[in-house]
Design a protein around this motif. Structure first.
Motif, PDB file in Angstrom:
ATOM      1  N   PRO A   1     -38.401  18.650  18.496  1.00  0.00           N
ATOM      2  CA  PRO A   1     -38.741  17.399  17.794  1.00  0.00           C
ATOM      3  C   PRO A   1     -40.255  17.207  17.737  1.00  0.00           C
ATOM      4  CG  PRO A   1     -37.098  17.032  19.523  1.00  0.00           C
ATOM      5  CD  PRO A   1     -37.627  18.411  19.720  1.00  0.00           C
ATOM      6  N   ILE A   2     -40.735  16.736  16.611  1.00  0.00           N
ATOM      7  CA  ILE A   2     -42.161  16.449  16.462  1.00  0.00           C
ATOM      8  C   ILE A   2     -42.312  15.070  15.835  1.00  0.00           C
ATOM      9  CG2 ILE A   2     -42.293  17.616  14.210  1.00  0.00           C
ATOM     10  CD1 ILE A   2     -45.191  18.378  14.971  1.00  0.00           C
ATOM     11  N   THR A   3     -43.281  14.327  16.329  1.00  0.00           N
ATOM     12  CA  THR A   3     -43.582  12.987  15.806  1.00  0.00           C
ATOM     13  C   THR A   3     -45.047  12.948  15.407  1.00  0.00           C
ATOM     14  OG1 THR A   3     -41.933  11.956  17.246  1.00  0.00           O
ATOM     15  CG2 THR A   3     -43.637  10.525  16.327  1.00  0.00           C
ATOM     16  N   ILE A   4     -45.298  12.624  14.131  1.00  0.00           N
ATOM     17  CA  ILE A   4     -46.662  12.485  13.633  1.00  0.00           C
ATOM     18  C   ILE A   4     -46.886  11.006  13.358  1.00  0.00           C
ATOM     19  CG2 ILE A   4     -48.284  13.126  11.826  1.00  0.00           C
ATOM     20  CD1 ILE A   4     -45.507  15.372  11.850  1.00  0.00           C
TER      21      ILE A   4
ATOM     22  N   ARG B   1     -45.585  25.906   9.600  1.00  0.00           N
ATOM     23  CA  ARG B   1     -46.038  25.026   8.529  1.00  0.00           C
ATOM     24  C   ARG B   1     -45.068  25.098   7.350  1.00  0.00           C
ATOM     25  NH1 ARG B   1     -52.180  26.676   7.506  1.00  0.00           N
ATOM     26  NH2 ARG B   1     -51.258  28.750   7.729  1.00  0.00           N
ATOM     27  N   THR B   2     -45.052  24.067   6.546  1.00  0.00           N
ATOM     28  CA  THR B   2     -44.145  23.998   5.407  1.00  0.00           C
ATOM     29  C   THR B   2     -44.461  25.099   4.398  1.00  0.00           C
ATOM     30  OG1 THR B   2     -44.067  21.605   5.705  1.00  0.00           O
ATOM     31  CG2 THR B   2     -43.207  22.483   3.628  1.00  0.00           C
TER      32      THR B   2
ATOM     33  N   THR C   1     -51.530  13.317  15.786  1.00  0.00           N
ATOM     34  CA  THR C   1     -52.005  12.301  14.847  1.00  0.00           C
ATOM     35  C   THR C   1     -51.825  12.786  13.410  1.00  0.00           C
ATOM     36  OG1 THR C   1     -54.249  13.170  14.821  1.00  0.00           O
ATOM     37  CG2 THR C   1     -53.725  11.523  16.513  1.00  0.00           C
ATOM     38  N   ASP C   2     -51.781  11.822  12.494  1.00  0.00           N
ATOM     39  CA  ASP C   2     -51.639  12.173  11.074  1.00  0.00           C
ATOM     40  C   ASP C   2     -52.873  12.928  10.570  1.00  0.00           C
ATOM     41  OD1 ASP C   2     -53.208   9.930  11.419  1.00  0.00           O
ATOM     42  OD2 ASP C   2     -52.546   8.935   9.588  1.00  0.00           O
ATOM     43  N   THR C   3     -54.042  12.598  11.130  1.00  0.00           N
ATOM     44  CA  THR C   3     -55.255  13.295  10.675  1.00  0.00           C
ATOM     45  C   THR C   3     -55.242  14.758  11.113  1.00  0.00           C
ATOM     46  OG1 THR C   3     -56.395  12.481  12.662  1.00  0.00           O
ATOM     47  CG2 THR C   3     -56.675  11.207  10.637  1.00  0.00           C
TER      48      THR C   3
ATOM     49  N   SER D   1     -55.120  18.172   8.809  1.00  0.00           N
ATOM     50  CA  SER D   1     -56.100  19.257   8.961  1.00  0.00           C
ATOM     51  C   SER D   1     -55.441  20.627   8.997  1.00  0.00           C
ATOM     52  CB  SER D   1     -56.930  19.046  10.232  1.00  0.00           C
ATOM     53  OG  SER D   1     -56.157  19.326  11.402  1.00  0.00           O
ATOM     54  N   LEU D   2     -54.118  20.643   9.244  1.00  0.00           N
ATOM     55  CA  LEU D   2     -53.372  21.905   9.236  1.00  0.00           C
ATOM     56  C   LEU D   2     -52.874  22.258   7.840  1.00  0.00           C
ATOM     57  CD1 LEU D   2     -51.210  21.431  12.494  1.00  0.00           C
ATOM     58  CD2 LEU D   2     -53.368  22.682  12.253  1.00  0.00           C
ATOM     59  N   GLY D   3     -53.236  21.421   6.860  1.00  0.00           N
ATOM     60  CA  GLY D   3     -52.825  21.673   5.488  1.00  0.00           C
ATOM     61  C   GLY D   3     -51.522  21.006   5.121  1.00  0.00           C
ATOM     62  N   GLU D   4     -51.047  20.071   5.952  1.00  0.00           N
ATOM     63  CA  GLU D   4     -49.788  19.396   5.696  1.00  0.00           C
ATOM     64  C   GLU D   4     -50.027  18.006   5.108  1.00  0.00           C
ATOM     65  OE1 GLU D   4     -46.863  20.669   5.966  1.00  0.00           O
ATOM     66  OE2 GLU D   4     -47.296  22.521   7.046  1.00  0.00           O
ATOM     67  N   THR D   5     -48.958  17.412   4.600  1.00  0.00           N
ATOM     68  CA  THR D   5     -49.010  16.060   4.045  1.00  0.00           C
ATOM     69  C   THR D   5     -48.238  15.120   4.959  1.00  0.00           C
ATOM     70  OG1 THR D   5     -49.075  16.973   1.803  1.00  0.00           O
ATOM     71  CG2 THR D   5     -48.508  14.630   2.028  1.00  0.00           C
ATOM     72  N   PHE D   6     -48.825  13.971   5.241  1.00  0.00           N
ATOM     73  CA  PHE D   6     -48.172  12.984   6.087  1.00  0.00           C
ATOM     74  C   PHE D   6     -47.157  12.205   5.251  1.00  0.00           C
ATOM     75  CE2 PHE D   6     -48.516   8.646   8.242  1.00  0.00           C
ATOM     76  CZ  PHE D   6     -47.614   8.973   9.244  1.00  0.00           C
ATOM     77  N   LYS D   7     -45.850  12.413   5.569  1.00  0.00           N
ATOM     78  CA  LYS D   7     -44.766  11.762   4.830  1.00  0.00           C
ATOM     79  C   LYS D   7     -43.912  10.956   5.810  1.00  0.00           C
ATOM     80  CE  LYS D   7     -44.464  15.682   1.622  1.00  0.00           C
ATOM     81  NZ  LYS D   7     -43.596  16.802   1.142  1.00  0.00           N
TER      82      LYS D   7
END
Length: 770
Positions: free
Chosen positions: A510-513, A560-561, A585-587, A591-597
């Motif tokens: 599980p991961i929480t952003i 990563r996605t 954190t969302d930031t 920075s890993l190239g992902e989008t915060f959804k």
């Protein structure tokens, strides 16, 4: 005739010493009932789960990939050890039933043989119907022949119900991160044929590959090779043991197993020590009878079996009583409360463990009786018919301190001499009380730890009023930020992510952003010091670090996605009593190239909840913190009830141990006490000589039992499974409750002994063989 005479004698002896034999019977029954009872819980669940996994041909792992190609399936089939590969569709779907429950849809091909439903009624036909979760159907009064509407990809399907079934992946099914316990009225499953999806997507669609491997195959190696085959298209891989339902069932098995190993072992140890002391004294008190039997010509073998049979009879009766009571009390009461989706709850008894328990009991009873009698076989009848000579008198330690010894009263000197000259009796009594006190403290400690989970999770860590699950197709971070809700808001993106540990193990965790300020999640370490989310790496729960074998400063790789794995540093750890995972954190996520959804919203309302927002299409589900607390309490209810039953049984064992040692101490000194009465000592003075010694051993045992209870509670806490991180501490109230219980039992036993002392027949007690 000889055997009949000895048998009648054994019955007379047991009747004469019925208090001691009844206490041994109770201790044996308690020890065996606790072992078989706790065993029956996890053994029943494990047997039912394993049977269902075999019957449904559950896959060994699943590869999540959007529209897998035939080339990818062929590549996985070529991996050594892989025996079956199939593709399927798996997704949640809305329904139009009251309460808007959710169904998890599994779409299987016509030729599929993996992950089949376990049919309870009807059949899984190749038509356009559905096989529905039997518990879900019962909750909504649905039956075969009815129709149910589901919505996939924005399209409503109305399907006939062809059958009712259970599913190996839904034995312990949670709807989403807002739920803690299964609720068949809110969440279930349906199995359909993949052809039904053509009316939704315009073609057959699949998003998972099910893989079955030969027994003994190294699944880690298979996973690594499958990852190479799928490449960047890989979304994630889940081993069978990491499936949410399978791991949930395994976690509950592990919780009960941890109790079934530690507590019965201590019960057996206490029973063995007290039984050894009791049987040795009983047999040695029969030395005159043994001498008479030898003088009458009874063989050594007959005499040995005669006294061994005392212990064997009591041991077998106690073990059989425990076998009859344990599974019926523990199993039938607690297994249905685990809320697992099985066809029935037939109780399974672990007869291998019972055989081991029976052997231990017979060694403690019959074995000790045999040894005590065998030691006397070398003496002649003339020696055995005489009283056992007293031990050589020596000065005790206190007598070497004249300044202290001269100030002591005569009665105090008698107590000190008798206590220190009978060290074995003192040690056995102390160990018995120590073990019982330790059991009670440990059981109370486990209960306090379980009730403390709610306080740590939903009072200290999570401080929101509501957790809202969002429909991600209708919301995004900007939309949520512009809502203007009247309260403190925290956005979360919750999912499962592929993780590769430094040792090469692959898991879905599980991961929480969330936002860096985290106003409604107050992260803490085990000492309750505040912890903040790092901006240059990830925070991992303490227990997950232990599971993966990592620590702050190490790095793991996460998926990563639609891309490969990236290395991220573990900068910080935090303590979670339940629900382990990764936080960032969302930031840093961006920075890993992902989008915060965001998938969820935490809200602490300033006033009343915004009902308009809660009723909007953007909200898929919502729950309050109080509801989650109630669900968490329900999830630990079985362990809590088992612990309460162990507290009761531990208290019963403590009473029996104290009664047994108290009565035996009195019986051994009855001649001395009668002598003191003849010499003019008052009853209260004589009573104090015995009772003060009993209280001394009780107090010594209680103090020794505190570290024992502390160690046991720590041991149990460390074995509670991967999702629980309990600290294993004991509290002052736990110690005080255990102490008060033990002192109350000691007071009751001493009152019984005091009444017996008033009934001493001095003439009978002072009779001598001479």
């Amino acid at each position: 005739m000889v055997k009949g005479a000895l048998f009648r004698k054994s019955l007379r002896d047991m009747k004469k010493s019925k208090a001691q034999f009844i206490s041994i019977f109770i201790m044996a029954a308690l020890a065996v009932s606790l072992m078989t009872g706790l065993d029956s819980i996890w053994f029943t669940v494990q047997n039912h789960a394993d049977a269902m996994y075999r019957a449904t041909n559950l896959s060994d792992f699943w590869v999540t990939v959007q529209n897998p190609s035939e080339q990818q399936l062929w590549g996985i089939r070529q991996i050594d050890g892989v025996t079956q590969v199939e593709k399927r569709f798996s997704a949640d779907a809305d329904t139009d039933l009251p309460g808007n429950p959710t169904l998890h849809i599994y779409a299987l091909s016509d030729r599929s043989t993996l992950d089949q439903p376990e049919m309870q009624e009807g059949k899984f036909s190749k038509s356009g119907g559905a096989v529905l979760d039997s518990a879900f159907a019962k909750a909504h009064n649905l039956k075969i022949g009815d129709r149910i509407s589901i919505r996939l990809n924005g399209v409503w399907l109305r399907l006939p119900i062809d059958g009712l079934a259970l599913n190996s992946e839904q034995v312990f099914a949670l709807k989403n991160s807002a739920t803690v316990m299964p609720d068949p009225a809110a969440y279930g499953f349906a199995v359909i044929r993949s052809g039904v999806l053509e009316s939704v997507y315009g073609q057959k669609v699949y998003n998972q590959i099910s893989v079955k491997a030969a027994p003994g195959t190294d699944l880690i190696q298979v996973e690594q090779k499958a990852n190479t085959v799928i490449g960047d298209d890989l979304i994630g891989m889940t081993l069978q043991k990491d499936n949410s339902s399978v791991s949930g069932v395994s976690g509950r098995i592990q919780q009960i197993k941890s109790l079934s190993v530690v507590f019965p072992l201590l019960f057996f140890l206490i029973t063995a020590l007290i039984t050894q002391s009791t049987m040795t004294r009983l047999v040695e008190n029969q030395r005159g009878q043994i001498g008479i039997l030898k003088a009458l010509g009874y063989s050594k073998r007959s005499i040995l079996w005669h006294y061994t049979s005392y212990g064997v009879m009591i041991g077998v009766l106690g073990a059989l009583t425990g076998l009859a009571a344990g599974p019926n009390i523990f199993g039938r009461l607690l297994v249905p409360r685990m809320k697992l989706a099985f066809a029935d709850y037939r109780i399974s008894v672990n007869f291998a463990h019972f055989a081991f328990a029976l052997l231990l009991i017979l060694l403690c009873t019959g074995g000790i009786s045999f040894y005590a009698c065998w030691k006397l076989q070398g003496d002649t009848p003339a020696v055995l018919l005489r009283e056992k000579p007293p031990n050589k008198g020596d000065h005790i330690f206190l007598e070497t301190l004249p300044s202290l010894w001269r100030k002591m009263k005569f009665s105090s000197k008698l107590i000190a001499r008798n206590t220190l000259k009978n060290k074995s009796r003192l040690i056995m009594s102390t160990i018995g009380v120590m073990g019982c006190t330790g059991v009670i403290i440990a059981a109370l400690g486990v209960r306090s730890m379980l009730s403390g989970i709610n306080e740590q999770m939903y009072e200290s860590t999570f401080v929101y009023d509501q957790k809202i699950i969002l429909d991600t197709t209708k919301t995004d971070s900007r939309y949520l930020g512009n809502l203007g809700l009247d309260g403190v808001i925290q956005q979360l993106e919750e999912s499962a992510i592929g993780v590769i540990s430094p040792g090469g193990e692959r898991k879905m965790e599980p991961i929480t952003i969330t936002t860096g300020d985290s106003p409604l999640i107050h992260l803490q370490d085990a000492a309750r010091n505040p912890v903040s989310l790092p901006e240059n790496g990830i925070l991992m729960s303490r227990k997950l670090c232990e599971t993966l074998g990592v620590q702050p400063g190490d790095s793991i790789r996460i998926k990563r996605t639609n891309e490969g794995y990236v290395s991220v540093p573990i900068v910080q750890t935090a303590y979670f009593a339940s629900g382990q995972g990764i936080y960032m954190t969302d930031t840093y996520w961006k920075s890993l190239g992902e989008t915060f959804k965001p998938t969820a919203l935490l809200v602490k309302w300033n006033g009343a909840p915004d009902e308009k927002f809660l009723a909007s299409d953007a909200v898929a589900d919502a729950t309050t913190r109080e509801s989650q607390q109630s669900g968490l309490a329900s999830s630990t209810q079985v362990v809590n009830l088992a612990v309460i039953m162990m507290i009761i049984m531990g208290a019963a064992l403590a009473f029996v141990v104290l009664y047994n040692t108290g009565i035996l101490n009195f019986a051994e000194r009855i001649r001395d006490l009668a002598t003191l009465r003849v010499l003019g000592f008052r009853h209260r003075e004589i009573q104090n000589l015995v009772l003060v010694e009993n209280y001394f051993s009780v107090l010594l045992g209680m103090l020794s039992g505190i570290p024992v209870g502390r160690y046991l509670s720590w041991l149990i806490a460390s074995k509670m499974g991967e999702q629980m991180d309990l600290l294993g501490n004991i509290t002052l109230p736990d110690v005080l409750i255990a102490g008060i219980l033990t002192l109350c039992f000691a007071w009751v036993v001493n009152n019984v002994v005091a009444r017996k002392m008033k009934q001493i027949d001095m003439l009978e007690a002072l009779k001598s063989v001479e």
